[in-house]
Design a protein around this motif. Structure first.
Motif, PDB file in Angstrom:
ATOM      1  N   ILE A   1      -4.313   0.575 -11.408  1.00  7.86           N
ATOM      2  CA  ILE A   1      -4.767   1.913 -11.787  1.00  7.86           C
ATOM      3  C   ILE A   1      -4.871   2.797 -10.549  1.00  7.86           C
ATOM      4  O   ILE A   1      -5.458   2.395  -9.529  1.00  7.86           O
ATOM      5  CB  ILE A   1      -6.127   1.840 -12.522  1.00  7.86           C
ATOM      6  CG1 ILE A   1      -5.951   1.166 -13.893  1.00  7.86           C
ATOM      7  CG2 ILE A   1      -6.741   3.227 -12.682  1.00  7.86           C
ATOM      8  CD1 ILE A   1      -7.238   0.957 -14.660  1.00  7.86           C
ATOM      9  N   ILE A   2      -4.301   3.988 -10.641  1.00 12.47           N
ATOM     10  CA  ILE A   2      -4.390   4.967  -9.557  1.00 12.47           C
ATOM     11  C   ILE A   2      -5.310   6.100 -10.007  1.00 12.47           C
ATOM     12  O   ILE A   2      -5.118   6.671 -11.083  1.00 12.47           O
ATOM     13  CB  ILE A   2      -3.010   5.541  -9.196  1.00 12.47           C
ATOM     14  CG1 ILE A   2      -2.061   4.415  -8.752  1.00 12.47           C
ATOM     15  CG2 ILE A   2      -3.135   6.584  -8.079  1.00 12.47           C
ATOM     16  CD1 ILE A   2      -0.647   4.873  -8.490  1.00 12.47           C
ATOM     17  N   VAL A   3      -6.303   6.402  -9.194  1.00 17.92           N
ATOM     18  CA  VAL A   3      -7.249   7.481  -9.480  1.00 17.92           C
ATOM     19  C   VAL A   3      -7.171   8.492  -8.337  1.00 17.92           C
ATOM     20  O   VAL A   3      -7.207   8.120  -7.159  1.00 17.92           O
ATOM     21  CB  VAL A   3      -8.688   6.940  -9.620  1.00 17.92           C
ATOM     22  CG1 VAL A   3      -9.691   8.077  -9.766  1.00 17.92           C
ATOM     23  CG2 VAL A   3      -8.790   5.998 -10.827  1.00 17.92           C
ATOM     24  N   GLY A   4      -7.049   9.760  -8.677  1.00 18.87           N
ATOM     25  CA  GLY A   4      -7.051  10.800  -7.664  1.00 18.87           C
ATOM     26  C   GLY A   4      -8.469  11.174  -7.282  1.00 18.87           C
ATOM     27  O   GLY A   4      -9.402  11.052  -8.079  1.00 18.87           O
ATOM     28  N   THR A   5      -8.640  11.602  -6.035  1.00 15.99           N
ATOM     29  CA  THR A   5      -9.959  12.058  -5.602  1.00 15.99           C
ATOM     30  C   THR A   5      -9.780  13.147  -4.549  1.00 15.99           C
ATOM     31  O   THR A   5      -8.905  13.038  -3.683  1.00 15.99           O
ATOM     32  CB  THR A   5     -10.794  10.879  -5.035  1.00 15.99           C
ATOM     33  OG1 THR A   5     -12.143  11.278  -4.856  1.00 15.99           O
ATOM     34  CG2 THR A   5     -10.247  10.386  -3.713  1.00 15.99           C
TER      35      THR A   5
ATOM     36  N   ASN B   1       0.354  14.425 -15.098  1.00 17.08           N
ATOM     37  CA  ASN B   1       0.230  14.810 -13.714  1.00 17.08           C
ATOM     38  C   ASN B   1       1.117  13.911 -12.868  1.00 17.08           C
ATOM     39  O   ASN B   1       1.485  12.815 -13.298  1.00 17.08           O
ATOM     40  CB  ASN B   1      -1.230  14.625 -13.280  1.00 17.08           C
ATOM     41  CG  ASN B   1      -1.742  15.771 -12.452  1.00 17.08           C
ATOM     42  OD1 ASN B   1      -1.281  16.897 -12.588  1.00 17.08           O
ATOM     43  ND2 ASN B   1      -2.684  15.487 -11.577  1.00 17.08           N
ATOM     44  N   ALA B   2       1.445  14.327 -11.666  1.00 20.15           N
ATOM     45  CA  ALA B   2       2.231  13.485 -10.775  1.00 20.15           C
ATOM     46  C   ALA B   2       1.346  12.423 -10.134  1.00 20.15           C
ATOM     47  O   ALA B   2       0.282  12.732  -9.604  1.00 20.15           O
ATOM     48  CB  ALA B   2       2.879  14.337  -9.691  1.00 20.15           C
ATOM     49  N   LEU B   3       1.756  11.177 -10.215  1.00 22.15           N
ATOM     50  CA  LEU B   3       1.165  10.015  -9.534  1.00 22.15           C
ATOM     51  C   LEU B   3      -0.087   9.452 -10.189  1.00 22.15           C
ATOM     52  O   LEU B   3      -0.277   8.244 -10.238  1.00 22.15           O
ATOM     53  CB  LEU B   3       0.889  10.342  -8.059  1.00 22.15           C
ATOM     54  CG  LEU B   3       0.703   9.156  -7.121  1.00 22.15           C
ATOM     55  CD1 LEU B   3       1.870   8.196  -7.188  1.00 22.15           C
ATOM     56  CD2 LEU B   3       0.498   9.632  -5.692  1.00 22.15           C
TER      57      LEU B   3
END
Length: 314
Positions: A228-232, A303-305
């Protein structure tokens, strides 16, 4: 934003304070043009600016605030507007709006603080650098060994298939991402809050890391995914001289974690801590550059990524 000002107010001095801010920060005198298909910024030596004054009842103020937010023309500086709503004897609401292309969350605090100091007649120390200096430095630094090492870290972190968060949904995902949504607010008890802080202290982590581990665990529980990738968001002001500058320094970190049912939460928290610290160490590499380097297949429904962001405000 909006500030409630109570007590006697010198409207002329208030407007003068904003004029001083605009002179002080080149970002507030910056406009944007298109030249040969590229966006360029132009810094004006001077711009016309005035604070609009209106009178309204307390009940009407909300409508004034809603009407105040409207589109900016990026070719016209300043990309800042201010309106003073007089709601009663010695009571005003000051509305201010800046376009995100010249400001971030830290900028808002700088504007409010320096406006207050200038209104009080204080003299601010001169700025040694301006936003254009940072922009030139960042472009030049993209070829440095340090930035190449940061690029290598992010490309290695995002190697392989990029996971798309597959949450269970009631409806089909629209072909084009829409941004309307809802807000859900809730509070946790003081006891739970203290226990979270204790867990952070006991594990040598931070409250942010504990909550990010919990949040990504929740996403794992819903989706069944173990990648899982989470943006911050991150302030992006690693140098002391950048702390008082108006401008956009904000960057986005894509933190990749691997929650799995066979890990204890404490073990997983240690992984999240390590991944977060590594991301912080490599925070200067622009997110937009990473997206371009990965050459992702663009999906207008996502969204991207990453598909979700996590932010802790303290």
């Amino acid at each position: 934003g909006a500030l409630i000002i109570e007590g006697s107010l010198d409207k002329t001095r208030l407007e003068q304070a904003f004029h001083q801010l605009i002179v002080r920060h080149e970002a507030l005198r910056t406009r944007f043009d298109m030249v040969d298909g590229e966006v360029i910024q132009r810094i004006e030596s001077g711009v016309a600016f005035n604070v609009e004054h209106v009178q309204a009842s307390e009940e009407e103020t909300q409508q004034y605030a809603q009407d105040f937010v409207r589109a900016f023309d990026l070719a016209q500086a300043p990309l800042l507007r201010v309106q003073l709503v007089e709601t009663g004897l010695e009571r005003h609401v000051m509305l201010y709006d800046m376009h995100h292309i010249i400001s971030d969350g830290v900028t808002e605090g700088i504007i409010v603080q320096e406006f207050s100091q200038l209104y009080e007649g204080k003299e601010l120390p001169p700025l040694r650098i301006q936003y254009k200096d940072y922009a030139v430095w960042q472009h030049a630094d993209m070829q440095s060994e340090r930035l190449r090492e940061q690029e290598s870290y992010w490309l290695n972190t995002m190697a392989g298939d990029i996971p798309a968060l597959d949450m269970p949904m009631d409806f089909a995902r629209p072909a084009v991402q829409r941004l309307e949504g809802a807000r859900l607010e809730f509070a946790i008890s003081l006891e739970d809050s203290e226990q979270l802080k204790q867990l952070a202290a006991q594990t040598g982590s931070t409250l942010y890391m504990v909550l990010l581990a919990a949040y990504s665990t929740l996403l794992h529980k819903y989706s069944g995914q173990e990648d899982i990738i989470v943006g911050t968001p991150i302030a992006g002001r690693p140098h002391a001289e950048l702390e008082g500058l108006v401008g956009v320094f904000l960057n986005t970190l894509a933190i990749r974690n691997y929650p799995a049912g066979d890990k204890t939460f404490l073990d997983y928290l240690q992984e999240v801590k390590e991944h977060a610290l590594n991301a912080y160490e490599h925070q200067e590499y622009p997110f937009e550059e990473l997206v371009e380097k990965l050459n992702l297949t663009r999906d207008t429904s996502r969204n991207a990524l990453f598909d979700t962001m996590f932010e802790l405000k303290t």
